[in-house]
Design an enzyme around this catalytic site. Structure first.
Site, mmCIF file in Angstrom:
data_model
loop_
_atom_site.group_PDB
_atom_site.id
_atom_site.type_symbol
_atom_site.label_atom_id
_atom_site.label_comp_id
_atom_site.label_asym_id
_atom_site.label_seq_id
_atom_site.Cartn_x
_atom_site.Cartn_y
_atom_site.Cartn_z
ATOM 1 N N LYS A 41 33.657 65.891 89.493
ATOM 2 C CA LYS A 41 32.393 65.335 89.009
ATOM 3 C C LYS A 41 32.400 63.800 88.934
ATOM 4 O O LYS A 41 31.454 63.151 89.369
ATOM 5 C CB LYS A 41 32.098 65.909 87.616
ATOM 6 C CG LYS A 41 30.709 65.638 87.109
ATOM 7 C CD LYS A 41 29.752 66.657 87.655
ATOM 8 C CE LYS A 41 28.375 66.574 87.093
ATOM 9 N NZ LYS A 41 27.550 67.698 87.585
ATOM 10 N N HIS B 252 55.890 71.337 82.711
ATOM 11 C CA HIS B 252 54.639 70.872 83.343
ATOM 12 C C HIS B 252 54.586 69.346 83.414
ATOM 13 O O HIS B 252 54.280 68.700 82.413
ATOM 14 C CB HIS B 252 53.436 71.376 82.536
ATOM 15 C CG HIS B 252 53.244 72.847 82.666
ATOM 16 N ND1 HIS B 252 52.571 73.412 83.718
ATOM 17 C CD2 HIS B 252 53.653 73.871 81.884
ATOM 18 C CE1 HIS B 252 52.565 74.726 83.585
ATOM 19 N NE2 HIS B 252 53.226 75.036 82.480
ATOM 20 N N CYS C 140 56.848 75.509 86.998
ATOM 21 C CA CYS C 140 56.880 76.653 86.089
ATOM 22 C C CYS C 140 56.909 77.975 86.886
ATOM 23 O O CYS C 140 57.893 78.263 87.538
ATOM 24 C CB CYS C 140 55.687 76.546 85.147
ATOM 25 S SG CYS C 140 55.870 77.541 83.688
ATOM 26 N N TYR C 141 55.821 78.724 86.884
ATOM 27 C CA TYR C 141 55.795 79.970 87.670
ATOM 28 C C TYR C 141 56.110 79.676 89.142
ATOM 29 O O TYR C 141 56.781 80.451 89.818
ATOM 30 C CB TYR C 141 54.414 80.621 87.529
ATOM 31 C CG TYR C 141 54.292 81.979 88.171
ATOM 32 C CD1 TYR C 141 54.852 83.100 87.563
ATOM 33 C CD2 TYR C 141 53.624 82.148 89.377
ATOM 34 C CE1 TYR C 141 54.751 84.350 88.147
ATOM 35 C CE2 TYR C 141 53.512 83.401 89.961
ATOM 36 C CZ TYR C 141 54.069 84.498 89.342
ATOM 37 O OH TYR C 141 53.964 85.733 89.915
ATOM 38 N N ASP D 88 24.650 66.361 91.337
ATOM 39 C CA ASP D 88 25.312 66.860 92.540
ATOM 40 C C ASP D 88 24.367 66.970 93.733
ATOM 41 O O ASP D 88 24.685 66.497 94.831
ATOM 42 C CB ASP D 88 25.967 68.226 92.266
ATOM 43 C CG ASP D 88 26.922 68.156 91.084
ATOM 44 O OD1 ASP D 88 27.352 67.042 90.745
ATOM 45 O OD2 ASP D 88 27.223 69.211 90.506
ATOM 46 N N GLY E 110 51.486 79.828 86.321
ATOM 47 C CA GLY E 110 50.612 80.993 86.277
ATOM 48 C C GLY E 110 51.017 81.887 85.133
ATOM 49 O O GLY E 110 52.132 81.762 84.601
ATOM 50 N N GLU F 177 52.351 67.637 84.790
ATOM 51 C CA GLU F 177 50.953 67.187 84.862
ATOM 52 C C GLU F 177 50.310 66.969 83.501
ATOM 53 O O GLU F 177 49.265 66.337 83.414
ATOM 54 C CB GLU F 177 50.121 68.179 85.688
ATOM 55 C CG GLU F 177 49.881 69.557 85.068
ATOM 56 C CD GLU F 177 51.032 70.549 85.279
ATOM 57 O OE1 GLU F 177 52.158 70.111 85.597
ATOM 58 O OE2 GLU F 177 50.825 71.754 85.092
#
Ligand code: XMP
Length: 519
Positions: free
Chosen positions: A375, A172, A85-86, A230, A58, A174
């Site tokens: 999506k 990170h 991280c945060y 959608d 964050g 990710e």
């Protein structure tokens, strides 16, 4: 089935964490930072109690007044937790450690060196490159924690509790540029949380169909179809669950592309959906007459859409016992409304046309079966349900349709001109095998006339702009480099075949600073 809850502290990478977890065939859900333990328990679907928690990064500094702080009792949920991280800094602070700001901050890619054995780093090299993006760092570890990796400046890059339940990473895992990031996440998910990776979309459909049946019972559901991915996939799914108890409404505002309304209706008929087609083109075009201001156009269309939908729904409601309104809300729509709540929302760049006001007005319960899918997962479900490729692979199309691509006054004649040009552009992109590679491609008719010469005569006609962009989420976009020979064919054909146009230009702006649509 496994479920990982990700608590969003506002990082731009939160969605990416959710994606990475899903890629390992584990269900994941993102909840906002202020979620309480009770809300976590309420939010998870039946049978999906979390196997672990990830606290995202964050932008804040944990020591700042008013900084995001998650509910402390979340740490007592007796679940394995990974703070990124945060998230690591919160973990350190809450467990009695300390965090300092500024000094020796490391951004970007930097090497880390492993210090001790850790289940997260099993089989990884002693040193590898990771991505950092925060100025703060853990200065003093909490009691009963130990560091497992350091940066070259001696900053704690990874820590964990002695009982191997709570983990913190200053970097990170990710992001693609962190080496071994996926393996680290994999170790956390499989070795620490004990996930088995048995989530797949086929199971999802079976479970979801059962849930919809149970929820809806013998009542009726109505749904507004737009022709987009959608709402179409949501309708196909609910139709599989409750068949004739689903009634769909397709409001045709007369602002679709060439033959599009009919194609969409044909596809729905093929799926066996009961669709009430409301041809409201006259109504919409009548109200748009003389209107040139973009925001006014959008407001008129949005309000009229709700009115027409509501009127049609009323007819159905007197005939059947409707309790539910189906909407094709997907995960990114949900996450966008989460995140930090203490800051003012972002400015309205364009008022989006959707049916957001409908549920309260109609006093219906909301059915949103796709709200935890991304999506591409929605597209995959669509394929499983037999929704035709023409719908599943459709480029995003704005709710107000061609109204925001027909700049200046909207008349039937100008719309026809735009439709004819747009059809040529699409046809040529498809011929060059480009259409499916492009996020969005369309024409914009400009209320500007220029002089031209055709044969021996002078012409004075409107300008058409071609727009094609590459994007992954429509938040940012880059203009798509269509080969010059394809543009050449498109331009020649449009000037020769479409009467109202004698000049074609190309939009070469990205977003930002421009937006994707012109209005
Ligand atoms: P902009 O033009 O803001 O568009 O860069 C971002 C994405 O949203 C689509 N768009 C809309 N979609 N209702 C929608 O459902 C709308 O009113 C609307 N306006 C823009 C646009 O096509 C792009 O994909």
């Amino acid at each position: 089935m496994d479920n990982i809850v990700i608590i969003d502290c506002g990082s731009q990478f939160t969605q990416l964490i959710a994606r990475r977890v899903r890629e390992m065939k584990i269900h994941s859900m993102v909840l906002p930072w202020d979620v309480s333990v009770e809300r976590i328990r309420e939010s998870v679907p039946p049978g999906l109690m979390p196997s672990g928690l990830i606290i995202s990064g964050g932008p804040d500094s944990v020591n700042d007044e008013g900084a995001i702080a998650i509910h402390e009792d979340i740490f007592d949920m007796d679940l394995p937790i990974l703070g990124v991280c945060y998230g690591m800094q919160l973990l350190a602070k809450f467990r009695g450690g300390s965090v300092i700001s500024g000094e020796n901050s490391e951004y970007g890619t930097t090497p880390i060196r492993r210090e001790r054995q850790s289940r997260l780093f099993a089989d990884l090299p002693e040193s590898f490159e990771v991505v950092m993006s925060h100025g703060d760092r853990v200065e003093r570890l909490p009691p009963k924690f130990h560091a497992t990796a350091f940066t070259k400046h001696g900053v704690t890059a990874a820590m964990e509790s002695d009982d191997e339940r709570l983990f913190g990473l200053q970097f990170h895992p990710e992001v693609a540029h962190t080496q071994h990031g996926s393996e680290i996440l994999r170790h956390f998910l499989f070795d620490v949380c004990g996930c088995s990776g048995d989530w797949n979309l086929g199971n999802w459909v079976t479970r979801s169909v059962g849930e919809i049946r149970e929820q809806v019972g013998d009542r009726y559901v109505i749904c507004g179809l737009s022709g987009g991915v959608d709402s179409s996939v949501a309708a196909a799914l609910v139709h599989r669950a409750i068949g004739p108890q689903l009634e769909c409404i397709f409001v045709d505002h007369g602002l679709m592309r060439l033959n599009e309304a009919q194609q969409v209706l044909d596809s729905y008929a093929g799926l066996g959906l009961s669709v009430h087609h409301v041809d409201a083109a006259g109504l919409f075009l009548g109200r748009l007459k003389g209107v040139t201001d973009p925001e006014k156009k959008r407001k008129i269309i949005g309000e009229l859409f709700i009115r027409v939908f509501d009127e049609e729904a009323k007819k159905l409601r007197t005939a059947t016992s409707v309790d539910w309104l189906l909407q094709g809300t997907i995960y990114p729509d949900v996450i966008e409304s989460g995140g930090r709540k203490d800051k003012k929302g972002s400015v309205v760049i364009k008022s989006h046309h959707n049916v957001g006001g409908l549920p309260e007005r109609m006093k219906l319960k909301l059915l949103e079966p796709l709200r935890d899918l991304f999506k591409d997962e929605v597209r995959e479900i669509g394929r499983i349900m037999g929704v035709p490729d023409a719908i599943v692979d459709r480029q995003p199309f704005p709710g107000p349709g061609l109204a925001v691509r027909c700049l200046g006054e909207i008349t039937r004649e100008r719309l026809d001109t735009l439709r004819a040009a747009d059809a040529i552009f699409r046809e040529e992109l498809a011929r060059a095998n480009l259409y499916e590679k492009i996020w969005q491609s369309f024409c914009v008719l400009l209320p500007v006339r220029t002089v031209g010469v055709m044969g021996d005569g002078r012409t004075y006609r409107e300008v058409l702009a071609l727009r094609a962009v590459d994007s992954s989420d429509a938040m940012t976009a880059d203009w798509f480099r269509i080969p010059a020979d394809v543009i050449d064919v498109v331009s020649k054909r449009i000037c020769n075949e479409v009467r109202g146009i004698n000049r074609v230009v190309m939009d070469v702006t990205s977003k930002p600073p421009a937006t994707i649509e012109w209005e």
